[in-house]
Design an enzyme around this catalytic site. Sequence first.
Site, PDB file in Angstrom:
ATOM      1  CB  SER A   1      27.158  78.384   2.730  1.00  0.00           C
ATOM      2  OG  SER A   1      25.770  78.599   2.558  1.00  0.00           O
TER       3      SER A   1
ATOM      4  CG  HIS B   1      24.989  88.661   1.656  1.00  0.00           C
ATOM      5  ND1 HIS B   1      24.746  87.922   2.779  1.00  0.00           N
ATOM      6  CD2 HIS B   1      24.861  87.797   0.621  1.00  0.00           C
ATOM      7  CE1 HIS B   1      24.466  86.672   2.445  1.00  0.00           C
ATOM      8  NE2 HIS B   1      24.550  86.559   1.135  1.00  0.00           N
TER       9      HIS B   1
ATOM     10  N   GLY C   1      35.363  86.423  -1.415  1.00  0.00           N
ATOM     11  CA  GLY C   1      34.152  85.801  -1.926  1.00  0.00           C
ATOM     12  C   GLY C   1      34.212  85.452  -3.401  1.00  0.00           C
ATOM     13  NE  ARG C   2      29.298  88.708  -6.651  1.00  0.00           N
ATOM     14  CZ  ARG C   2      28.782  89.636  -5.828  1.00  0.00           C
ATOM     15  NH1 ARG C   2      29.571  90.389  -5.100  1.00  0.00           N
ATOM     16  NH2 ARG C   2      27.478  89.800  -5.742  1.00  0.00           N
TER      17      ARG C   2
ATOM     18  CB  SER D   1      31.263  93.561   0.974  1.00  0.00           C
ATOM     19  OG  SER D   1      30.347  92.669   1.592  1.00  0.00           O
TER      20      SER D   1
ATOM     21  CB  THR E   1      24.572  85.006   7.482  1.00  0.00           C
ATOM     22  OG1 THR E   1      25.882  84.476   7.282  1.00  0.00           O
ATOM     23  CG2 THR E   1      24.298  86.080   6.427  1.00  0.00           C
TER      24      THR E   1
ATOM     25  CE  LYS F   1      29.365  86.704   5.195  1.00  0.00           C
ATOM     26  NZ  LYS F   1      28.201  86.762   4.303  1.00  0.00           N
TER      27      LYS F   1
ATOM     28  NE  ARG G   1      24.935  86.887  -3.413  1.00  0.00           N
ATOM     29  CZ  ARG G   1      24.907  86.342  -4.619  1.00  0.00           C
ATOM     30  NH1 ARG G   1      25.570  86.908  -5.600  1.00  0.00           N
ATOM     31  NH2 ARG G   1      24.242  85.229  -4.838  1.00  0.00           N
TER      32      ARG G   1
ATOM     33  CE1 TYR H   1      21.332  82.757  -5.869  1.00  0.00           C
ATOM     34  CE2 TYR H   1      23.526  81.860  -5.493  1.00  0.00           C
ATOM     35  CZ  TYR H   1      22.287  82.251  -5.012  1.00  0.00           C
ATOM     36  OH  TYR H   1      22.014  82.154  -3.665  1.00  0.00           O
TER      37      TYR H   1
ATOM     38  CE1 TYR I   1      22.285  83.340   4.881  1.00  0.00           C
ATOM     39  CE2 TYR I   1      22.597  81.451   3.448  1.00  0.00           C
ATOM     40  CZ  TYR I   1      22.740  82.805   3.702  1.00  0.00           C
ATOM     41  OH  TYR I   1      23.325  83.612   2.773  1.00  0.00           O
TER      42      TYR I   1
HETATM   43  C1  LIG Z   1      27.146  83.239  -5.094  1.00  0.00           C
HETATM   44  C2  LIG Z   1      27.202  83.728  -3.696  1.00  0.00           C
HETATM   45  C3  LIG Z   1      26.640  82.957  -2.681  1.00  0.00           C
HETATM   46  C4  LIG Z   1      26.697  83.400  -1.355  1.00  0.00           C
HETATM   47  N1  LIG Z   1      26.204  82.583  -0.372  1.00  0.00           N
HETATM   48  C5  LIG Z   1      26.295  82.982   0.922  1.00  0.00           C
HETATM   49  C6  LIG Z   1      25.854  82.130   1.951  1.00  0.00           C
HETATM   50  O1  LIG Z   1      25.375  81.039   1.707  1.00  0.00           O
HETATM   51  N2  LIG Z   1      25.978  82.577   3.235  1.00  0.00           N
HETATM   52  C7  LIG Z   1      26.516  83.802   3.547  1.00  0.00           C
HETATM   53  O2  LIG Z   1      26.609  84.162   4.721  1.00  0.00           O
HETATM   54  N3  LIG Z   1      26.966  84.614   2.576  1.00  0.00           N
HETATM   55  C8  LIG Z   1      26.873  84.238   1.278  1.00  0.00           C
HETATM   56  N4  LIG Z   1      27.359  85.055   0.303  1.00  0.00           N
HETATM   57  C9  LIG Z   1      28.009  86.326   0.670  1.00  0.00           C
HETATM   58  C10 LIG Z   1      29.513  86.104   0.911  1.00  0.00           C
HETATM   59  O3  LIG Z   1      29.753  85.387   2.079  1.00  0.00           O
HETATM   60  C11 LIG Z   1      30.248  87.461   1.020  1.00  0.00           C
HETATM   61  O4  LIG Z   1      29.631  88.252   2.002  1.00  0.00           O
HETATM   62  C12 LIG Z   1      30.261  88.211  -0.302  1.00  0.00           C
HETATM   63  O5  LIG Z   1      30.549  87.322  -1.363  1.00  0.00           O
HETATM   64  C13 LIG Z   1      31.281  89.325  -0.276  1.00  0.00           C
HETATM   65  O6  LIG Z   1      31.212  90.080  -1.453  1.00  0.00           O
HETATM   66  P1  LIG Z   1      32.282  89.909  -2.656  1.00  0.00           P
HETATM   67  O7  LIG Z   1      32.260  88.498  -3.075  1.00  0.00           O
HETATM   68  O8  LIG Z   1      31.789  90.827  -3.720  1.00  0.00           O
HETATM   69  O9  LIG Z   1      33.616  90.325  -2.107  1.00  0.00           O
HETATM   70  C14 LIG Z   1      27.297  84.651  -1.032  1.00  0.00           C
HETATM   71  C15 LIG Z   1      27.870  85.411  -2.063  1.00  0.00           C
HETATM   72  C16 LIG Z   1      27.830  84.963  -3.374  1.00  0.00           C
HETATM   73  C17 LIG Z   1      28.496  85.803  -4.439  1.00  0.00           C
END
Ligand SMILES: Cc1cc2nc3c(=O)[nH]c(=O)nc-3n(C[C@H](O)[C@H](O)[C@H](O)COP(=O)(O)O)c2cc1C
Length: 388
Positions: free
Chosen positions: A128, A284, A338-339, A316, A178, A260, A287, A46, A152
């Site tokens: 989030s 994102h 993020g990650r 990203s 977002t 976003k 994703r 995930y 969201y």
């Molecule tokens: C596990 C996971 C959950 C995420 N959940 C959300 C979220 O709830 N809301 C949101 O706006 N973005 C969410 N994102 C996107 C992140 O805010 C961000 O745009 C993204 O992680 C950036 O990419 P990177 O982690 O590869 O740098 C999520 C990303 C991941 C990896």
Amino acid sequence: MAAQFGTYQSEIYLQGLAGAVPPFTTDPTALEASAREVLEPGPFGYVAGGAGAGATMRANRDAFDRWRIVPRMLADATDRDLRATVLGTELAAPVLLAPIGVQSIVHEDGELATAAAAAELGMPIVLSTASSYSIEEVAEASGDGERWYQLYWPNDDDVTVSILERAKRSGFTALVVTLDTWTLAWRPQDLDQSYLPFIRGVGTAIPFSDPAFRALLAQSPEEDRNSAVLRWVQMFTGVDKSWDRLAFLREHWDGPIVLKGVLHPDDARLAVDAGMDGIVVSNHGGRQVDGAVAALDALPAIAEAVGDRVDVLFDSGVRTGADVIKAISLGAKAVLLGRPWVYGLAHGGREGVRHVLRSVLADLDLTLGLSGNRSLADLGRHTLMEKP
Ligand SMILES: Cc1cc2nc3c(=O)[nH]c(=O)nc-3n(C[C@H](O)[C@H](O)[C@H](O)COP(=O)(O)O)c2cc1C
């Protein structure tokens, strides 16, 4: 005085004299593989997975690799200042924690651990809507830390207003809306394992603790979890909205609003026209749209189109201090990480998040200085060269 983040390096070496090594890797490229060792396949997929063939995730990294920093020498860069002003607030460094949902799938303390670690380092979190803990619980863990709320956008106005009011009451200063996830993309890693946290009732703490949402249910989520989950999934996915609906959010949120998921200069202009205060150039983390433009490739034209009218943020693919420098040089005011810190959370809760954040900030501080820059104001296109 500006914070000297690079001191984490000497701290690690000095602790080494007593035989200690960091809790887990300081190598940003090794974090994902290391997290795979400590996570179950569902949660790991995930976090690490993306849409379709993963082309957008690869494009994000390739785009960073195409830019090279050109260091300058004898630049008097001993003392550095990483401060950035975003939405009128001064940050110690141009790095925020990206909104990441369902954090309890990687560590039971989830968002509480993240909020505490970020507050300790003076870094803002973006909570989030898919949080595993309620708005109020995360606010308490965040203490006097800077916090923004990521929406969201529910397909129910009463629930939306109720959530926004709770966020405001709990000290969340900016709203991040977002736009790119109004429905979930085709994500093979999750599909192959039939793994979606929300369906299992993870990441639903905010609606389940919301009076307006609860009022719509025949039975409470405690009595009939499956029906509540289904109701929520239908409420926060499946309906695309339109630009004119932003006026509704403006009416119900009196602080700054950031959109976003912007990747086209025309959408950035529409955000300005709609009276927004900021945008996050983001796909994102690859994703959502497979085969999409790398966020970094989209950044320069967007910054040029609207950078003097709204605050342009970026995410990203940011993994290293050099990546932060590249994004800022190409027009971002700050980046969202993020990650990497999610993998830190998986390794060691609050301490794990802290280790990753301190590592990225130290790397940023040292790389900024070693490339001959004293502050973010020194950065620009002249800092970079395209890969020959
Ligand atoms: C596990 C996971 C959950 C995420 N959940 C959300 C979220 O709830 N809301 C949101 O706006 N973005 C969410 N994102 C996107 C992140 O805010 C961000 O745009 C993204 O992680 C950036 O990419 P990177 O982690 O590869 O740098 C999520 C990303 C991941 C990896």
